[in-house]
Design an enzyme around this catalytic site. Structure first.
Site, PDB file in Angstrom:
ATOM      1  N   CYS A 113      -0.558   4.362   1.591  1.00 17.73           N
ATOM      2  CA  CYS A 113      -0.551   4.317   3.061  1.00 17.73           C
ATOM      3  C   CYS A 113       0.858   4.514   3.620  1.00 17.73           C
ATOM      4  CB  CYS A 113      -1.042   2.970   3.583  1.00 17.73           C
ATOM      5  SG  CYS A 113      -2.363   2.225   2.668  1.00 17.73           S
ATOM      6  N   ASP A 114       1.815   3.830   3.031  1.00 13.84           N
ATOM      7  CA  ASP A 114       3.140   3.735   3.661  1.00 13.84           C
ATOM      8  C   ASP A 114       4.227   4.567   2.985  1.00 13.84           C
ATOM      9  OD1 ASP A 114       2.041   1.968   5.437  1.00 13.84           O
ATOM     10  OD2 ASP A 114       2.651   0.182   4.344  1.00 13.84           O
ATOM     11  N   CYS A 129       0.844  -1.199   0.000  1.00 19.46           N
ATOM     12  CA  CYS A 129       0.000   0.000   0.000  1.00 19.46           C
ATOM     13  C   CYS A 129       0.877   1.245   0.000  1.00 19.46           C
ATOM     14  CB  CYS A 129      -0.930  -0.026   1.216  1.00 19.46           C
ATOM     15  SG  CYS A 129      -2.069   1.373   1.258  1.00 19.46           S
TER      16      CYS A 129
HETATM   17  C1  LIG Z   1       0.213  -2.985   5.576  1.00 14.04           C
HETATM   18  C2  LIG Z   1      -1.088  -2.304   5.206  1.00 14.04           C
HETATM   19  C3  LIG Z   1      -1.240  -0.963   5.488  1.00 14.04           C
HETATM   20  C4  LIG Z   1      -2.426  -0.310   5.159  1.00 14.04           C
HETATM   21  N1  LIG Z   1      -2.545   0.993   5.510  1.00 14.04           N
HETATM   22  C5  LIG Z   1      -3.672   1.661   5.206  1.00 14.04           C
HETATM   23  C6  LIG Z   1      -3.815   3.030   5.584  1.00 14.04           C
HETATM   24  O1  LIG Z   1      -2.935   3.635   6.199  1.00 14.04           O
HETATM   25  N2  LIG Z   1      -4.959   3.641   5.226  1.00 14.04           N
HETATM   26  C7  LIG Z   1      -5.962   2.996   4.539  1.00 14.04           C
HETATM   27  O2  LIG Z   1      -6.975   3.624   4.249  1.00 14.04           O
HETATM   28  N3  LIG Z   1      -5.856   1.701   4.191  1.00 14.04           N
HETATM   29  C8  LIG Z   1      -4.743   1.022   4.493  1.00 14.04           C
HETATM   30  N4  LIG Z   1      -4.618  -0.290   4.127  1.00 14.04           N
HETATM   31  C9  LIG Z   1      -5.748  -0.941   3.426  1.00 14.04           C
HETATM   32  C10 LIG Z   1      -6.847  -1.356   4.455  1.00 14.04           C
HETATM   33  O3  LIG Z   1      -6.252  -2.156   5.448  1.00 14.04           O
HETATM   34  C11 LIG Z   1      -7.968  -2.117   3.746  1.00 14.04           C
HETATM   35  O4  LIG Z   1      -8.516  -1.303   2.735  1.00 14.04           O
HETATM   36  C12 LIG Z   1      -9.081  -2.480   4.742  1.00 14.04           C
HETATM   37  O5  LIG Z   1      -8.556  -3.206   5.831  1.00 14.04           O
HETATM   38  C13 LIG Z   1     -10.177  -3.307   4.056  1.00 14.04           C
HETATM   39  O6  LIG Z   1     -11.153  -3.565   5.043  1.00 14.04           O
HETATM   40  P1  LIG Z   1     -12.132  -4.806   4.988  1.00 14.04           P
HETATM   41  O7  LIG Z   1     -12.936  -4.782   6.245  1.00 14.04           O
HETATM   42  O8  LIG Z   1     -12.849  -4.811   3.692  1.00 14.04           O
HETATM   43  O9  LIG Z   1     -11.215  -6.104   4.943  1.00 14.04           O
HETATM   44  P2  LIG Z   1     -10.017  -6.642   5.853  1.00 14.04           P
HETATM   45  O10 LIG Z   1      -9.359  -5.578   6.638  1.00 14.04           O
HETATM   46  O11 LIG Z   1      -9.216  -7.473   4.909  1.00 14.04           O
HETATM   47  O12 LIG Z   1     -10.732  -7.595   6.893  1.00 14.04           O
HETATM   48  C14 LIG Z   1     -11.260  -8.827   6.506  1.00 14.04           C
HETATM   49  C15 LIG Z   1     -11.744  -9.525   7.753  1.00 14.04           C
HETATM   50  O13 LIG Z   1     -12.465 -10.685   7.367  1.00 14.04           O
HETATM   51  C16 LIG Z   1     -12.087 -11.762   8.217  1.00 14.04           C
HETATM   52  N5  LIG Z   1     -12.414 -13.002   7.534  1.00 14.04           N
HETATM   53  C17 LIG Z   1     -11.958 -13.468   6.341  1.00 14.04           C
HETATM   54  N6  LIG Z   1     -12.486 -14.667   6.082  1.00 14.04           N
HETATM   55  C18 LIG Z   1     -13.316 -14.962   7.126  1.00 14.04           C
HETATM   56  C19 LIG Z   1     -14.141 -16.068   7.452  1.00 14.04           C
HETATM   57  N7  LIG Z   1     -14.253 -17.124   6.646  1.00 14.04           N
HETATM   58  N8  LIG Z   1     -14.835 -16.041   8.624  1.00 14.04           N
HETATM   59  C20 LIG Z   1     -14.763 -14.975   9.436  1.00 14.04           C
HETATM   60  N9  LIG Z   1     -13.999 -13.890   9.172  1.00 14.04           N
HETATM   61  C21 LIG Z   1     -13.275 -13.903   8.042  1.00 14.04           C
HETATM   62  C22 LIG Z   1     -10.607 -11.518   8.473  1.00 14.04           C
HETATM   63  O14 LIG Z   1     -10.159 -12.232   9.616  1.00 14.04           O
HETATM   64  C23 LIG Z   1     -10.631 -10.012   8.689  1.00 14.04           C
HETATM   65  O15 LIG Z   1     -10.984  -9.725  10.015  1.00 14.04           O
HETATM   66  C24 LIG Z   1      -3.479  -0.998   4.475  1.00 14.04           C
HETATM   67  C25 LIG Z   1      -3.322  -2.358   4.197  1.00 14.04           C
HETATM   68  C26 LIG Z   1      -2.158  -3.017   4.569  1.00 14.04           C
HETATM   69  C27 LIG Z   1      -2.014  -4.497   4.294  1.00 14.04           C
END
Ligand SMILES: Cc1cc2nc3c(=O)[nH]c(=O)nc-3n(C[C@H](O)[C@H](O)[C@H](O)COP(=O)(O)OP(=O)(O)OC[C@H]3O[C@@H](n4cnc5c(N)ncnc54)[C@H](O)[C@@H]3O)c2cc1C
Length: 223
Positions: A115-116, A112
């Site tokens: 982000c970083d 990302c």
């Molecule tokens: C290193 C890093 C840094 C980042 N920094 C930023 C930042 O500074 N700013 C920003 O805006 N974005 C940032 N991002 C992007 C951001 O993290 C994502 O856009 C965001 O987390 C997406 O949210 P989400 O809830 O859709 O999915 P996710 O955060 O991917 O969460 C998915 C969830 O689903 C759960 N899950 C999956 N399968 C199952 C299952 N079968 N049963 C139950 N639970 C399940 C997982 O355990 C997890 O809790 C960063 C990403 C990374 C990797």
């Protein structure tokens, strides 16, 4: 299903609407933001890390009655028989190369750039990928890094023309290594990269490497 920002946002809404809500946290409670340091791009949020933000989101959902189940759902039909509604918020995983890069999360490896990127001020960085996202990342990194080099497998970009123009118009800012694959990362933190350039091995110094080779939705098992 999912305890990242999407799942917890949904839970805040449903529990505030007085719908009994359980969030299944999955293998990565808190989601992808648990892997990062300071969150700089959320309006209204300053000086908080990813884990701190996710703890606050969890507490906010719990405040309205959400329960957290520290389980991974493996049987959707069973879940649907137990609940009146299921919201899928399982996120996606950035596609990786499987060359040991996970060891370098927060130590010079990121998926990302927006982000970083700011952590790479004055540093030598590489971006793996040849699509729109890769050019977007490379472009974002030019604001901070001393040099940005893209590692592209083929002989041309897959990105849209307008994005390609950003690279061709700025050869001083973004260099491209064509027909190149990243084979390994060296160092305690990222210190150098081993590249395969048309079958020839080349080792380059680097302090950062960003992957922009797509995301894999965590929904594959539902098909
Ligand atoms: C290193 C890093 C840094 C980042 N920094 C930023 C930042 O500074 N700013 C920003 O805006 N974005 C940032 N991002 C992007 C951001 O993290 C994502 O856009 C965001 O987390 C997406 O949210 P989400 O809830 O859709 O999915 P996710 O955060 O991917 O969460 C998915 C969830 O689903 C759960 N899950 C999956 N399968 C199952 C299952 N079968 N049963 C139950 N639970 C399940 C997982 O355990 C997890 O809790 C960063 C990403 C990374 C990797």
């Amino acid at each position: 299903m999912g305890s990242g920002p999407a799942g917890l946002s949904a839970a805040i809404y449903t529990s505030r609407a007085q719908i009994e809500t359980v969030v299944y946290a999955g293998e990565e409670p808190g989601g992808q933001l648990m892997k990062t340091t300071e969150i700089e791009n959320y309006p209204g949020l300053m000086g908080k890390t990813g884990p701190e933000l996710m703890l606050t989101m969890t507490q906010q959902a719990q405040k309205f009655g959400t329960k957290i189940g520290y389980e991974t759902v493996i049987d959707l039909a069973k879940l649907r028989s137990e609940y009146e509604g299921v919201i899928l918020a399982m996120g996606a995983h950035p596609r990786l190369l499987g060359i040991g890069e996970e060891k370098y999360w927060g130590k010079g490896f990121s998926t990302c750039a927006v982000c970083d990127g700011a952590f790479y001020r004055g540093k030598e960085v590489y971006v793996v990928g040849g699509g729109d996202a890769a050019i977007e990342d490379a472009w974002a990194l030019t604001k901070f890094a001393s040099h940005v080099t893209m590692i592209v497998r083929g002989t041309e970009f897959r990105a849209s023309k307008i994005m390609q123009k950003r690279v061709s118009d700025n050869p001083d800012k973004i260099k491209v290594k064509w027909k190149t694959n990243l084979k390994a990362i060296n160092g305690e933190k990222v210190e150098s990269l081993v590249l395969d350039v048309e079958g020839r091995e080349e080792v380059v110094e680097a302090q950062g490497v960003f992957f922009a080779i797509g995301h894999i939705p965590a929904t594959g098992w539902l098909k």
